[in-house]
Design an enzyme around this catalytic site. Sequence first.
Site, PDB file in Angstrom:
ATOM      1  N   CYS A 197      -8.052  -1.730   5.486  1.00  0.00           N
ATOM      2  CA  CYS A 197      -6.965  -2.074   6.400  1.00  0.00           C
ATOM      3  C   CYS A 197      -7.435  -1.882   7.843  1.00  0.00           C
ATOM      4  O   CYS A 197      -7.839  -0.783   8.225  1.00  0.00           O
ATOM      5  CB  CYS A 197      -5.744  -1.198   6.161  1.00  0.00           C
ATOM      6  SG  CYS A 197      -4.423  -1.571   7.327  1.00  0.00           S
ATOM      7  N   ASN A 230      -7.555   0.425  -1.207  1.00  0.00           N
ATOM      8  CA  ASN A 230      -7.489  -0.229   0.099  1.00  0.00           C
ATOM      9  C   ASN A 230      -8.408   0.500   1.079  1.00  0.00           C
ATOM     10  O   ASN A 230      -8.005   1.455   1.738  1.00  0.00           O
ATOM     11  CB  ASN A 230      -6.035  -0.194   0.591  1.00  0.00           C
ATOM     12  CG  ASN A 230      -5.833  -0.967   1.877  1.00  0.00           C
ATOM     13  OD1 ASN A 230      -6.784  -1.337   2.560  1.00  0.00           O
ATOM     14  ND2 ASN A 230      -4.594  -1.205   2.217  1.00  0.00           N
ATOM     15  N   ASN A 261     -10.152  -8.738   2.507  1.00  0.00           N
ATOM     16  CA  ASN A 261      -9.034  -8.319   3.342  1.00  0.00           C
ATOM     17  C   ASN A 261      -9.071  -9.153   4.641  1.00  0.00           C
ATOM     18  O   ASN A 261      -9.864 -10.076   4.763  1.00  0.00           O
ATOM     19  CB  ASN A 261      -9.138  -6.820   3.636  1.00  0.00           C
ATOM     20  CG  ASN A 261      -7.767  -6.198   3.920  1.00  0.00           C
ATOM     21  OD1 ASN A 261      -6.939  -6.784   4.613  1.00  0.00           O
ATOM     22  ND2 ASN A 261      -7.536  -5.019   3.378  1.00  0.00           N
ATOM     23  N   THR A 262      -8.253  -8.792   5.585  1.00  0.00           N
ATOM     24  CA  THR A 262      -8.166  -9.571   6.828  1.00  0.00           C
ATOM     25  C   THR A 262      -9.352  -9.288   7.759  1.00  0.00           C
ATOM     26  O   THR A 262      -9.995  -8.250   7.669  1.00  0.00           O
ATOM     27  CB  THR A 262      -6.876  -9.228   7.583  1.00  0.00           C
ATOM     28  OG1 THR A 262      -6.819  -7.812   7.749  1.00  0.00           O
ATOM     29  CG2 THR A 262      -5.655  -9.702   6.824  1.00  0.00           C
ATOM     30  N   ALA A 322      -0.320  -6.468  12.311  1.00  0.00           N
ATOM     31  CA  ALA A 322      -0.683  -5.066  12.499  1.00  0.00           C
ATOM     32  C   ALA A 322       0.518  -4.226  12.080  1.00  0.00           C
ATOM     33  O   ALA A 322       1.163  -3.572  12.890  1.00  0.00           O
ATOM     34  CB  ALA A 322      -1.069  -4.785  13.939  1.00  0.00           C
ATOM     35  N   ILE A 323       0.849  -4.314  10.779  1.00  0.00           N
ATOM     36  CA  ILE A 323       1.994  -3.558  10.271  1.00  0.00           C
ATOM     37  C   ILE A 323       1.657  -2.062  10.332  1.00  0.00           C
ATOM     38  O   ILE A 323       2.480  -1.248  10.750  1.00  0.00           O
ATOM     39  CB  ILE A 323       2.333  -3.970   8.813  1.00  0.00           C
ATOM     40  CG1 ILE A 323       2.470  -5.497   8.685  1.00  0.00           C
ATOM     41  CG2 ILE A 323       3.571  -3.237   8.309  1.00  0.00           C
ATOM     42  CD1 ILE A 323       3.620  -6.127   9.377  1.00  0.00           C
ATOM     43  N   ALA A 366       0.816  -1.217   0.000  1.00  0.00           N
ATOM     44  CA  ALA A 366       0.000   0.000   0.000  1.00  0.00           C
ATOM     45  C   ALA A 366       0.850   1.267   0.000  1.00  0.00           C
ATOM     46  O   ALA A 366       1.855   1.357   0.705  1.00  0.00           O
ATOM     47  CB  ALA A 366      -0.916   0.007   1.212  1.00  0.00           C
ATOM     48  N   GLY A 403      -1.501 -14.424  -0.065  1.00  0.00           N
ATOM     49  CA  GLY A 403      -0.955 -13.521   0.944  1.00  0.00           C
ATOM     50  C   GLY A 403       0.014 -14.207   1.873  1.00  0.00           C
ATOM     51  O   GLY A 403       1.185 -14.411   1.567  1.00  0.00           O
ATOM     52  N   THR A 404      -0.524 -14.612   3.024  1.00  0.00           N
ATOM     53  CA  THR A 404       0.291 -15.177   4.095  1.00  0.00           C
ATOM     54  C   THR A 404       1.210 -16.310   3.649  1.00  0.00           C
ATOM     55  O   THR A 404       2.320 -16.449   4.159  1.00  0.00           O
ATOM     56  CB  THR A 404      -0.659 -15.701   5.197  1.00  0.00           C
ATOM     57  OG1 THR A 404      -1.528 -14.637   5.557  1.00  0.00           O
ATOM     58  CG2 THR A 404       0.086 -16.153   6.421  1.00  0.00           C
TER      59      THR A 404
END
EC number: 1.3.-.-
Lengths: 306, 256
Positions: free
Chosen positions: A129, A126, A191-192, A69-70, A45, A264-265
Amino acid sequence: MKLNVNLGELSLKNPVMPASGCFGFGKEFSEFYDLNQLGAIVIKAATGEPRYGNETPRVAETAAGMLNAIGLQNPGVDGIIERELPFLESLDTPVIANVAGSTIEEYVMVAEKLSNVSTIEAIELNISCPNVKEGGIQFGTDPEVAQELTKEIKRVSGKPLFVKLSPNVADIVGMAKAVEHAGADGLSMINTLTGMRIDPHTKKPILANGTGGLSGPAIKPVAIRMIHQVRQITDLPIIGMGGITTTEDILEFILAGADAIAVGTANFQDPLVCKNLIDQLPNTLRKYGYESLQEVREARCTQVSI
Amino acid sequence: MIQEQLEVCVNVEIAKDTFEMKLKGEMEQLVDQPGRFIHIKIGDGSFHMLRRPISIADVDKENHTITLVYKVTGKGTEWLSERVAGDKVDALGPGGQGFEITEVKNEKILVIGGGVGVPPLYHLTKELVENNDVTVILGFQSKEAVFYEKEFNQFGDRVQTLVVTDDGSYGEKGLVTDIASEFSQDSTRYFTCGPLPMLKAVKNQLVEIPGHISLEERMGCGIGACFACVCHSTNESGYVKVCKDGPVFSSNEVIL
């Protein structure tokens, strides 16, 4: 086997791309394989100004998943254009820029700047988030705000616009309808999911931010359900994501209604995962009796009404 | 950096909850300096999504093995402790930047380690002792947690090894910084690895001499892409990535 897929104007040689935030700006993964093999690349992002993000710890493991939680750490849109995009310029694979902000003005400014760069072929908005105090999720949980933002971005950007939807809503179909109405060219979902873990020793949250976004195989059924629901009401291209780790997962997402998928992960666990999924996908499709990706899309699961 | 299935040769408990594991493979040849790490997949990865970064304690060039010393702190490291000789472990590595010591010669070095921060300092000391005099201070919680004292002592006359424990059950009672102050005047440089409060204390105490700090942080990808393991820095961008720019940093580069 033909794996190419069209997402509106966007042509991909295969349906597999890394998800935003899980692939940096590509450079690190290019040490492991040729990035041209990917269907597309979704970069981390971009916000108006550089952001440090949240304090550490920023990740915590959960059963079959992880919390992060970046906090949208990034060098800012100008820093990304100047320092990160030149590396991606020569790639023969579309680059999709993920756009974030705290205000509508910031979103618009970032989207406009990135839309003017030839390396960027599409924008992913986005609005979901969960890890930033301002911006992020509140844009993705109120259909009116999401609609307004989508409209404003469409005003300044000629690039295809994918809106990344948050699963942290009661009515995912309403959100999809709102952004489609505002002119979105496609959807990214999901998204998460907001989650939390507490350390039994300290009795405090493990993440410095308190809560984080849950990703990984643990959330796959939620993604499948939401994509399936949204597919019933729209023909917009959908990039599906949420815990994809295997080629069977890809098949499941496409049967649910996705046209392409993002990983993703799983990139954290295996930096070669996207390349391996692309290599293995034809075999898996054959195993289930499909001769092309198009056949899978035609076999889409439409029976269940939710 | 490569991904390789390394073969477990040895995996034994050497102190309370602390295991020494030797892994055989090609990766050893890529370990060009002490202080780097390998990123290990836990199980088949379906339950434990995140790899575990473990610092390299030693390499054996003849037998192509990498030695790891790790502490069992949860289910992931517990799984690792249950591997037996012949098992394969999925490893990414060697990761990060280690201790840059090619220019370090004819110096009096202070090496300060705490608990599970001790392992990379073993490989470091082995390399340093070829050209320098080294004082090693190792801190542990208690006697049952002490490991590698004998191994550090095997390096000969140019290395002096001192052990402290929090509860005084072995060696001197106290903290590594209690002893470090005695040597700070005579030392030209320090290297340290251990828990964050210890690193902060060491950095604050030894401001007069150049320092090199190895940091630990929860990692996501381990290759510099996810921004999970950042640390505040004095550099232009304001941060460094522990997995890619580190884990070893100059003491004046990082804000602890």
